[in-house]
Motif scaffolding. Structure first.
Motif, PDB file in Angstrom:
ATOM      1  N   PRO A  89       9.600  10.238 -14.528  1.00  0.00           N
ATOM      2  CA  PRO A  89       9.053  10.023 -13.182  1.00  0.00           C
ATOM      3  C   PRO A  89       7.589   9.590 -13.203  1.00  0.00           C
ATOM      4  N   ALA A  90       6.799  10.145 -14.118  1.00  0.00           N
ATOM      5  CA  ALA A  90       5.379   9.775 -14.181  1.00  0.00           C
ATOM      6  C   ALA A  90       5.216   8.319 -14.606  1.00  0.00           C
ATOM      7  N   ALA A  91       5.966   7.897 -15.610  1.00  0.00           N
ATOM      8  CA  ALA A  91       5.875   6.518 -16.087  1.00  0.00           C
ATOM      9  C   ALA A  91       6.365   5.538 -15.020  1.00  0.00           C
ATOM     10  N   THR A  92       7.476   5.868 -14.390  1.00  0.00           N
ATOM     11  CA  THR A  92       8.014   5.002 -13.342  1.00  0.00           C
ATOM     12  C   THR A  92       7.047   4.914 -12.171  1.00  0.00           C
ATOM     13  N   GLY A  93       6.502   6.050 -11.768  1.00  0.00           N
ATOM     14  CA  GLY A  93       5.528   6.067 -10.678  1.00  0.00           C
ATOM     15  C   GLY A  93       4.303   5.236 -11.006  1.00  0.00           C
ATOM     16  N   ALA A  94       3.829   5.343 -12.242  1.00  0.00           N
ATOM     17  CA  ALA A  94       2.660   4.563 -12.647  1.00  0.00           C
ATOM     18  C   ALA A  94       2.961   3.066 -12.605  1.00  0.00           C
ATOM     19  N   ILE A  95       4.138   2.678 -13.078  1.00  0.00           N
ATOM     20  CA  ILE A  95       4.523   1.259 -13.067  1.00  0.00           C
ATOM     21  C   ILE A  95       4.624   0.750 -11.627  1.00  0.00           C
ATOM     22  N   ILE A  96       5.269   1.531 -10.764  1.00  0.00           N
ATOM     23  CA  ILE A  96       5.394   1.130  -9.358  1.00  0.00           C
ATOM     24  C   ILE A  96       4.016   0.990  -8.721  1.00  0.00           C
ATOM     25  N   ALA A 151       0.836  -1.206   0.000  1.00  0.00           N
ATOM     26  CA  ALA A 151       0.000   0.000   0.000  1.00  0.00           C
ATOM     27  C   ALA A 151       0.872   1.258   0.000  1.00  0.00           C
ATOM     28  N   VAL A 152       1.947   1.239   0.786  1.00  0.00           N
ATOM     29  CA  VAL A 152       2.863   2.386   0.825  1.00  0.00           C
ATOM     30  C   VAL A 152       3.528   2.569  -0.539  1.00  0.00           C
ATOM     31  N   LEU A 153       3.979   1.479  -1.149  1.00  0.00           N
ATOM     32  CA  LEU A 153       4.595   1.571  -2.476  1.00  0.00           C
ATOM     33  C   LEU A 153       3.614   2.102  -3.514  1.00  0.00           C
ATOM     34  N   ALA A 154       2.365   1.675  -3.433  1.00  0.00           N
ATOM     35  CA  ALA A 154       1.351   2.182  -4.362  1.00  0.00           C
ATOM     36  C   ALA A 154       1.170   3.688  -4.182  1.00  0.00           C
ATOM     37  N   ALA A 155       1.161   4.141  -2.945  1.00  0.00           N
ATOM     38  CA  ALA A 155       1.019   5.577  -2.682  1.00  0.00           C
ATOM     39  C   ALA A 155       2.236   6.358  -3.176  1.00  0.00           C
ATOM     40  N   ILE A 166      -6.043 -11.656  -1.598  1.00  0.00           N
ATOM     41  CA  ILE A 166      -6.675 -12.904  -2.050  1.00  0.00           C
ATOM     42  C   ILE A 166      -6.104 -14.092  -1.281  1.00  0.00           C
ATOM     43  N   ALA A 167      -4.778 -14.118  -1.095  1.00  0.00           N
ATOM     44  CA  ALA A 167      -4.153 -15.209  -0.341  1.00  0.00           C
ATOM     45  C   ALA A 167      -4.641 -15.217   1.107  1.00  0.00           C
ATOM     46  N   LEU A 206      -0.114  -2.429  -6.523  1.00  0.00           N
ATOM     47  CA  LEU A 206      -1.536  -2.772  -6.395  1.00  0.00           C
ATOM     48  C   LEU A 206      -1.783  -4.237  -6.754  1.00  0.00           C
ATOM     49  N   VAL A 207      -1.062  -4.747  -7.748  1.00  0.00           N
ATOM     50  CA  VAL A 207      -1.184  -6.170  -8.101  1.00  0.00           C
ATOM     51  C   VAL A 207      -0.713  -7.028  -6.927  1.00  0.00           C
ATOM     52  N   ASP A 208       0.422  -6.666  -6.321  1.00  0.00           N
ATOM     53  CA  ASP A 208       0.915  -7.421  -5.168  1.00  0.00           C
ATOM     54  C   ASP A 208      -0.058  -7.316  -4.002  1.00  0.00           C
TER      55      ASP A 208
END
Length: 183
Positions: free
Chosen positions: A45-52, A14-18, A65-66, A57-59
């Motif tokens: 920075p925008a592209a990297t931030g979006a990827i992170i 959650a912190v990484l997503a933020a 789910i787990a 969020l996937v993690d």
């Protein structure tokens, strides 16, 4: 995976997503393109931030789910008793990875890296993106990966040279220079 460890991983994701979302917004503030249509200082920075943000969020979704599956499995077993902890202890190993790090060490490393990334992001307006990224790589290679200083400096220099060659020379992306205006 224990509940405490799962909670820590959920919180870290959650912190990484933020942080990723904040980097994306900050990059957008720098501008994704210039007036003449070339790549702007904020695109990277925008592209990297979006990827992170997306990967975090996937993690996060995978962890939730787990957790739901573990809760469902532990609440109902064939005999109608709850013995999930004993079954989990029998089926899981100690969690040591191929490098010999325990889950606790990996979680500590993750927290240190997140702190380093946050510090590097705070340094960008002061010393610029390239110097901030260099300090980040150096801190991670020495502080987390425990590389020898000479090796860490070499890795940092090569990484920064590659970034500069590809983005500054090849794509002509202007880097945020910060207050110093050096690089």
């Amino acid at each position: 995976m224990s509940g405490t460890l799962r909670n820590a991983r959920v919180a870290a994701s959650a912190v990484l997503a933020a942080i990723g979302a904040a980097a994306c917004v900050a990059g957008y503030g720098y501008g994704l393109e210039t007036e003449d249509g070339t790549v702007g200082a904020g695109l990277l920075p925008a592209a990297t931030g979006a990827i992170i943000a997306v990967l975090a969020l996937v993690d996060l979704a995978q962890q939730l789910i787990a957790a739901r599956r573990a809760t469902a499995a532990s609440s109902t077993d064939e005999a109608g008793t709850v013995e999930a902890d004993a079954a989990e202890a029998d089926t899981e190993d100690d969690g040591t990875d191929v490098l010999g790090r325990s889950p606790r060490q990996r979680n500590r490393n993750l927290a240190v890296v997140v702190a380093f990334v946050f510090a590097a992001a705070l340094l960008v307006p002061l010393i610029g993106l390239l110097l901030s990224m260099g300090l980040l790589i150096l801190a991670i290679t020495i502080g987390v990966e425990r590389m020898k200083p000479l090796s860490a400096i070499s890795v940092t220099a090569i990484a920064l040279a590659c970034v500069w060659l590809v983005f500054a020379l090849g794509l002509r992306v202007p880097f945020p220079t910060g207050l110093l205006g050096v690089v």
